[in-house]
Design a protein around this motif. Sequence first.
Motif, PDB file in Angstrom:
ATOM      1  N   SER A  63      -2.798   2.961  -8.476  1.00 41.24           N
ATOM      2  CA  SER A  63      -2.803   1.532  -8.149  1.00 41.24           C
ATOM      3  C   SER A  63      -4.155   0.879  -8.448  1.00 41.24           C
ATOM      4  N   HIS A  64      -5.251   1.595  -8.186  1.00 36.71           N
ATOM      5  CA  HIS A  64      -6.572   0.998  -8.438  1.00 36.71           C
ATOM      6  C   HIS A  64      -7.665   2.064  -8.413  1.00 36.71           C
ATOM      7  N   PRO A  65      -8.819   1.742  -9.026  1.00 34.17           N
ATOM      8  CA  PRO A  65      -9.863   2.762  -9.165  1.00 34.17           C
ATOM      9  C   PRO A  65     -10.746   2.934  -7.929  1.00 34.17           C
ATOM     10  N   HIS A  66     -10.155   3.294  -6.794  1.00 41.54           N
ATOM     11  CA  HIS A  66     -10.902   3.739  -5.621  1.00 41.54           C
ATOM     12  C   HIS A  66     -10.609   5.227  -5.449  1.00 41.54           C
ATOM     13  N   VAL A  67     -11.636   5.975  -5.091  1.00 43.33           N
ATOM     14  CA  VAL A  67     -11.514   7.440  -5.097  1.00 43.33           C
ATOM     15  C   VAL A  67     -10.438   7.946  -4.124  1.00 43.33           C
ATOM     16  N   ASP A 131      -5.508  -9.017  -5.251  1.00 40.41           N
ATOM     17  CA  ASP A 131      -6.878  -9.246  -4.797  1.00 40.41           C
ATOM     18  C   ASP A 131      -7.318  -8.041  -3.957  1.00 40.41           C
ATOM     19  N   HIS A 132      -8.357  -7.341  -4.423  1.00 44.33           N
ATOM     20  CA  HIS A 132      -8.861  -6.185  -3.671  1.00 44.33           C
ATOM     21  C   HIS A 132     -10.330  -5.980  -4.031  1.00 44.33           C
ATOM     22  N   SER A 133     -11.007  -5.121  -3.276  1.00 44.14           N
ATOM     23  CA  SER A 133     -12.425  -4.887  -3.563  1.00 44.14           C
ATOM     24  C   SER A 133     -12.642  -3.952  -4.745  1.00 44.14           C
TER      25      SER A 133
END
Length: 413
Positions: A63-67, A131-133
């Motif tokens: 979904s997104h590039p957070h570890v 919208d996310h960090s």
Amino acid sequence: MLTKIHRGSKEIGGSCVELESQGQRILLDMGLPLDAKQNDAKYLPDIKGLDGSDPSFLGILVSHPHVDHFGLLAHISPEIPVGMGVAARRILKAAQPFMPGKWPAPENGPEFKSGIPFEMGPFTITPYLVDHSAYDAYALLIEADGKRLFYSGDFRAHGRKAKLFYRMIAKPPGNIDAMLLEGSSLGRLHHDRQFPTETDLEVQFETAFRETSGLALVHCSSQNIDRIVSIMRASKRTGRKLVIDLYTAVVLEATGNTKLPQSDWSDVVLMIPQSQRVKIKRNAWFDLLKQHSRNRIFREKIHANPERYTLLFRPLYQGDLTRGECLTGATYIYSQWEGYWERGEYDDVKMWLNKHKIAKQSIHTSGHASPVDLKLFVTALNPGKVVPIHTFSPERYAEMYPNVEMHGDGEWW
Ligand SMILES: [Zn+2]
């Protein structure tokens, strides 16, 4: 379509969900648990085909590039297709050489385009930019066997892309049978309170910079692009240039978005910390350095006029700032999750600040939707059922939504 949460039904971090249709399977996310000491294969969920040997295993969607959503990809076969946003893939690749330990950078797989469906075997997947960090983050709608599952990923409604949230609730994808909904803020923020917006932070940064007679240090993630924009804007308004290191320069470039701060902007400067200089030499990254050196400065320049700079602080700058005597009148602003600070990850920074008699300030907002916004979201998308994920408080969902169905880790439903 069958669903199994491998990890995340009662924790934040380590998200991993398996979906099965007609004997074929995909995964949503492959995250490292938040409490993992290092990126170790022992955290891998028990899933058939991670070694690439099972043709019924079609691939993984990140979904997104957070570890905590992709970290464990470091331990799977590179043959397995990994779908993600184009910029997200570029960011992982650009960041990889700077990271200690095992850090995945998947090469192949579907590329997400917001609102454009694609197929993997019996599954039709539609990504929606949110919208996310993390930059280039998506929610995913997965259709198979006549059922529609919506995976929220991580999202919020108070960042720089808040309009994506309001666009989605104004025109929601309909007929959702089940929604896997993140609930990071539940149990952390009172049910009718809101988080400050990124724009609020911009004002707070501006005030803090004005009140600082020397160098302003802001400690935030180089991958929190929204935050870097807030800091950049506040710096500009207070006559400060933004100081970045090579890692940050490379990540900003990897966004592929020239409207975002870049190393060649006239109000951005590059300062290489000593340990990064060693790394550049050892790996012969001379072209990379040259490419970002248009506005390179050395610490003597900061020492001469510290009030003209905001430095995107990374702990590896400590020695340089001390040796360069850059800290007269400096402030330190911590701009990420307090949990890292509280559990001791920055104890060296804490000691260093004490030594230099610099107090810690905090200016931060969450990367996750408030309970109020989560409720707005569920009301608009009106799913047949809501299933908690990415939360430490699954029991709070029932207070907020009808049709909550709890499913534990490891359970097929
Ligand atoms: Zn996230």
